[in-house]
Design a protein around this motif. Structure first.
Motif, PDB file in Angstrom:
ATOM      1  N   ASP A  91      -1.986   8.287 -12.136  1.00 42.81           N
ATOM      2  CA  ASP A  91      -1.151   8.085 -13.386  1.00 42.81           C
ATOM      3  C   ASP A  91      -1.109   8.865 -14.265  1.00 42.81           C
ATOM      4  O   ASP A  91      -1.696   8.724 -15.472  1.00 42.81           O
ATOM      5  N   LEU A 139       5.978  13.526  -9.268  1.00 43.42           N
ATOM      6  CA  LEU A 139       6.980  12.930  -8.588  1.00 43.42           C
ATOM      7  C   LEU A 139       6.577  12.574  -7.047  1.00 43.42           C
ATOM      8  O   LEU A 139       7.115  11.675  -6.350  1.00 43.42           O
ATOM      9  N   LYS A 141       3.866  11.223  -6.172  1.00 46.76           N
ATOM     10  CA  LYS A 141       3.141   9.976  -6.252  1.00 46.76           C
ATOM     11  C   LYS A 141       4.362   8.714  -6.344  1.00 46.76           C
ATOM     12  O   LYS A 141       4.504   7.621  -5.559  1.00 46.76           O
ATOM     13  N   ALA A 142       5.536   9.185  -7.003  1.00 47.47           N
ATOM     14  CA  ALA A 142       6.659   8.185  -7.057  1.00 47.47           C
ATOM     15  C   ALA A 142       7.153   8.206  -5.667  1.00 47.47           C
ATOM     16  O   ALA A 142       7.540   7.173  -5.363  1.00 47.47           O
ATOM     17  N   SER A 145       5.189   5.936  -3.559  1.00 51.19           N
ATOM     18  CA  SER A 145       5.590   4.301  -3.711  1.00 51.19           C
ATOM     19  C   SER A 145       6.989   3.974  -2.973  1.00 51.19           C
ATOM     20  O   SER A 145       7.190   2.906  -2.713  1.00 51.19           O
ATOM     21  N   ARG A 146       8.012   4.998  -3.140  1.00 54.00           N
ATOM     22  CA  ARG A 146       9.096   4.576  -2.622  1.00 54.00           C
ATOM     23  C   ARG A 146       9.182   4.348  -0.939  1.00 54.00           C
ATOM     24  O   ARG A 146       9.622   3.581  -0.309  1.00 54.00           O
TER      25      ARG A 146
END
Length: 255
Positions: A91, A139, A141-142, A145-146
């Protein structure tokens, strides 16, 4: 740690990762090298890099080993929310927090470098392409997560486990940690249960099902995708959310 767990591409795993998103110049790669240079911190297996409630001093960059992000309930139940591999920034924006709202632990023995806010600023302020690469990393990593939310909410148990194996395989291959169709996946069945929302007993059944179909071999942390296409079919897996080939579609360097 077996030879399969050691990087065999770029000496700096973050450079290897960022170059997947944007074609970085030698000068930009040198800036990344300088930003991540520094003393490496060693953490023993199953110990925390940082705990929920601690004040972060910087951003951990995993150099070697596997780490994981997790939350623990008051009764001791734990949910693993992400897995960090060599080259992963835990992060890039995390240092702005007053205190951590989750913990980061070591699944295996880990070596990491703690990037200070000044070093993060050195990278993000150097050039547009380098900043763009770091944005792509955040992005991705996001997006991951989704995908994990979809995994927990919509895929059945077999699909869920197959999808996790596929993701780890593709991520490891992107940083040079796969030999042929084999790699190290040093997770226990309890780790898999806490990642996929199953019990260890149910995880064991699903592992046996994947083995029985001739899709995987997984023993003692050594994983082999015997039928990668078939495993992806079971998982309904597409690596698009990992953006592994973004550099081939990104615009040329600005000026």
């Amino acid at each position: 740690m077996s030879p399969l767990a050691m990087p065999n591409t770029a000496p700096n795993p973050l450079v290897a990762r960022l170059c997947r998103y944007v074609r970085l110049s030698e000068a930009e790669q040198t800036v990344v090298d300088k930003a991540v240079a520094g003393p490496e911190i060693a953490v023993r297996q199953r110990r925390d890099l940082i705990r929920e409630g601690d004040r972060p001093r910087g951003v951990p960059l995993i150099v070697e080993g596997w780490a994981f992000r997790y939350k623990t309930l008051e009764d001791g139940r734990r949910q693993i929310m992400s897995i960090h591999l060599p080259g992963d920034l835990c992060d890039i924006h995390g240092y702005i927090l007053d205190e951590m709202d989750h913990s980061i632990g070591a699944l295996t023995p880990v070596r990491y470098v703690e990037l200070s806010p000044d070093r993060i600023d050195m990278m993000t302020g150097y050039s547009i392409p380098l900043t763009r690469a770091l944005w792509w990393d955040a992005l991705t990593k996001a997006a991951t997560s989704r995908e994990w939310i979809v995994n927990l909410g919509q895929r059945d148990a077999l699909e869920r486990l197959a999808h996790l194996f596929c993701e780890l395989f593709f991520r490891l291959r992107a940083v040079g940690l796969v030999a042929g169709h084999s790699c190290d996946i040093p997770l226990t069945q309890t780790d898999l249960a806490e990642t996929t929302g199953m019990t260890p007993v149910h995880v064991n059944r699903m592992v046996q099902e994947l083995r029985g179909r001739g899709l995987i071999r997984w023993k003692g942390g050594e994983f082999e995708a015997l039928d990668l296409e078939g495993l992806c079919d079971v998982a309904m897996f597409s690596p698009d959310y990992l953006h592994l080939d973004q550099a081939g579609r990104s615009p040329d360097h600005d000026g």
